[in-house]
Design an enzyme around this catalytic site. Structure first.
Site, PDB file in Angstrom:
ATOM      1  N   HIS A  57      46.912  13.722  51.541  1.00 14.85           N
ATOM      2  CA  HIS A  57      46.641  12.963  52.768  1.00 14.85           C
ATOM      3  C   HIS A  57      46.265  11.521  52.475  1.00 14.85           C
ATOM      4  O   HIS A  57      45.682  10.839  53.319  1.00 14.85           O
ATOM      5  CB  HIS A  57      45.515  13.615  53.565  1.00 14.85           C
ATOM      6  CG  HIS A  57      45.714  15.067  53.843  1.00 14.85           C
ATOM      7  ND1 HIS A  57      46.815  15.540  54.522  1.00 14.85           N
ATOM      8  CD2 HIS A  57      44.975  16.159  53.529  1.00 14.85           C
ATOM      9  CE1 HIS A  57      46.732  16.865  54.614  1.00 14.85           C
ATOM     10  NE2 HIS A  57      45.634  17.262  54.002  1.00 14.85           N
ATOM     11  N   HIS A 219      49.204  19.529  57.724  1.00 14.04           N
ATOM     12  CA  HIS A 219      49.725  20.349  56.629  1.00 14.04           C
ATOM     13  C   HIS A 219      51.019  21.008  57.055  1.00 14.04           C
ATOM     14  O   HIS A 219      51.402  22.049  56.542  1.00 14.04           O
ATOM     15  CB  HIS A 219      48.735  21.435  56.224  1.00 14.04           C
ATOM     16  CG  HIS A 219      47.340  20.936  56.035  1.00 14.04           C
ATOM     17  ND1 HIS A 219      46.426  20.887  57.058  1.00 14.04           N
ATOM     18  CD2 HIS A 219      46.723  20.434  54.945  1.00 14.04           C
ATOM     19  CE1 HIS A 219      45.301  20.384  56.596  1.00 14.04           C
ATOM     20  NE2 HIS A 219      45.444  20.099  55.323  1.00 14.04           N
TER      21      HIS A 219
END
Lengths: 333, 206
Positions: A57, A219
């Protein structure tokens, strides 16, 4: 799978080596347990703020370590939450005597590992407060799900709480402020393409060439629905409508608008989306007082974006504006 | 017949081998309804666990299980790390100091492990989680009067529980975001739990 990696299993360690080589003058990188810590930590008398989560991320969270934001970040494997020993070590490393805040995104694994870290930390005599972020309106918040996911608002919580901590606000004050930011922030994301985790080598989900997924998680969790790809104005409308309906943003409200790239989307497209966001905000009488545009909470190479709106108050605005000096976010410093 | 420390070490070796062998299957199951890391994470964790078991003398079966627990907690992450870590930690505590584990001790250790998992993850039966394989396995052990028969019955019951997760709608973990779309998929956590019971039967049944 084509990626700029050496080995799938070594990605996080290799990235940390790069981070250390690049930013070793301002952060301390430790490898076992893995964590990135502000070089001058612990700062005496200041509330320490740590966060952590799966890797993939970036720049969140490691890129936000530095004066005005996080004191430490604990990276897990790609899309896998870090382990309790990492958070326990980071908590010790940043405790300047004023207590430590854990910023936790609401995912089953993150919550459980941070819970265990807090239990391990008992007896260390460090006061810990947790701020749980859960701003993703794509998820129905009910007893029958793991609850809303923590997404874009996490970046805003880390920045605003970081500012307040530098200002020597107390543990309770920083925690209360962070919870208020979370309560007043709403986000939703979308994907044009899936992403591929190095360990699996396969796309996280299948999406046809002419399809987009609205309401995607960071995700690759599924969203609310799929549809044929339309113009950016339609995408912005699809994301803004649920956000505006979820929190009663009302005419005259001052907001921070955050258009975030998922990792594979160029800035030019994010500005195209921002133009639409600004238009919709104006139609609703919202005054965008601050904005953030760029890729700050990403999902590897996924193409797509998320939109976060935060209803600002005076205190949030002040600490948003406060100096910050991190690899990922920097102003007035 | 009782269970020794070396039996438990053998059980852990077989579980690690099963996880390694089925790594791709667990990843595929988890990719369908989760985030696709279950096989990778459990494989990494069990390799770490064997490494630590080999690095120092384990006082007894309970100590060995605690070593496995700490290895998983500090290397797996995700939801599986805390959940399997808690399972082995509770079992290890229940068996600590016991050189000759009888069926009743072993069943009770599993019960403690199950309670720990439910306290940590808050999952109820039918939520489509590892608990759905764990409960029938533990109950089969508790019903048994012979260790070998009980272990085999537990593996069978866990397998049935694992398969029974297929039609369920997930209410916990990342799969819960899918809602109805989580139906018709077997839960990866219940699957790895079945392999744990299967390894126990292979290692400990006479």
């Amino acid at each position: 799978m084509k990626k700029l990696i050496n080995t799938p299993d070594g990605v996080v360690q290799d990235e940390l080596h790069g981070f250390q080589a690049a930013h070793g003058d301002r952060v301390r990188v430790s490898f076992d347990p893995a964590m990135i810590v502000r070089i001058d930590a612990p700062v005496k008398g200041k509330v320490g703020i740590i966060s952590g989560g799966g890797s993939g991320h970036e720049p969140m969270h490691g890129g936000f370590v530095g004066p005005g934001m996080l004191d430490a970040a604990c990276p897990g494997e790609v899309f896998t939450s870090p382990t309790p020993d990492q958070m326990a070590e980071a908590t010790k490393a940043v405790d300047g005597g004023a207590g430590v805040i854990h910023v936790v995104k609401n995912y089953t694994g993150d919550v459980m590992n941070f819970d265990m870290a807090a239990e391990l930390g008992k007896g260390e005599g460090i006061e810990v407060e947790t701020i749980l972020t859960n701003d993703d309106v794509a998820v129905e918040d009910s007893l029958y799900t793991a609850g809303r996911r923590g997404v874009g608002v996490t970046v805003l919580v880390e920045k605003i709480c970081g500012g307040a901590a530098e200002d020597r606000r107390s543990l309770q004050q920083v925690a209360e402020l962070g919870r208020r930011v979370n309560a007043n922030g709403r986000s939703m994301g979308m994907a044009l393409t899936p992403c591929i985790t190095p360990a699996s080598g396969n796309p996280s989900f299948e999406l046809a060439d002419d399809e987009v997924e609205i309401g995607i998680g960071i995700h690759g969790e599924p969203g609310r629905f799929r549809e044929k790809v339309g113009p950016a104005s339609q995408v912005a409308e699809r994301l803004m409508t649920p956000i505006l309906e979820d929190l009663p943003f009302s005419s005259g409200d001052r907001v921070l608008a955050f258009v975030n790239g998922m990792g594979g989307t160029p800035l030019i497209e994010l500005y195209v989306v921002y133009a639409e966001v600004a238009k919709i905000a104006q139609q609703h009488g919202l005054r965008i007082e601050r904005n953030l545009i760029g890729s700050y909470i990403t999902s590897l190479e996924m193409q797509g974006c998320s939109i976060t709106l935060l209803k600002l108050d005076e205190e949030m605005t002040r600490y948003w504006d406060a100096p910050v000096n991190t690899p990922g976010l920097r102003w007035k410093a | 017949m009782s269970i020794s420390r070396d039996d438990v070490l053998r059980w852990m070796e077989l579980f690690a081998a099963a996880v390694a062998e089925h790594r791709a299957e667990l990843v595929a199951l988890d990719t369908a309804i989760g985030d696709g890391d279950h096989g990778t994470n459990m494989d990494r964790g069990m390799r770490k666990a064997l490494e630590r078991l080999g690095a120092s003398e384990q006082a007894d079966a309970g100590a060995a299980l605690k070593t496995v627990a700490m290895a998983l907690i500090s290397s797996v992450g995700g939801a599986a790390g805390p959940l399997y870590g808690t399972l082995f930690l509770q079992m290890g505590s229940a068996l600590a100091g016991n050189p000759e584990i009888e069926l009743a001790d072993y069943a009770q250790a599993w019960r403690k492990g199950l309670e720990g998992v439910q306290a940590r993850g808050k999952a109820q039966p039918g939520d489509k989680t590892m608990v759905d394989a764990l409960i029938p396995g533990v109950e089969a052990l508790e019903r048994a009067s012979d260790l070998s028969d009980g272990l085999r019955a537990a593996a069978q019951a866990a397998e049935t529980g694992m398969k029974a997760t297929i039609p369920l709608v997930a209410r916990k973990g990342r799969a819960s975001y899918l809602g109805e779309r989580s139906r018709d998929h077997q839960d990866p956590g219940a699957t790895s739990t079945y392999y744990l019971f299967e390894a126990a039967a292979a290692a400990l049944a006479g």
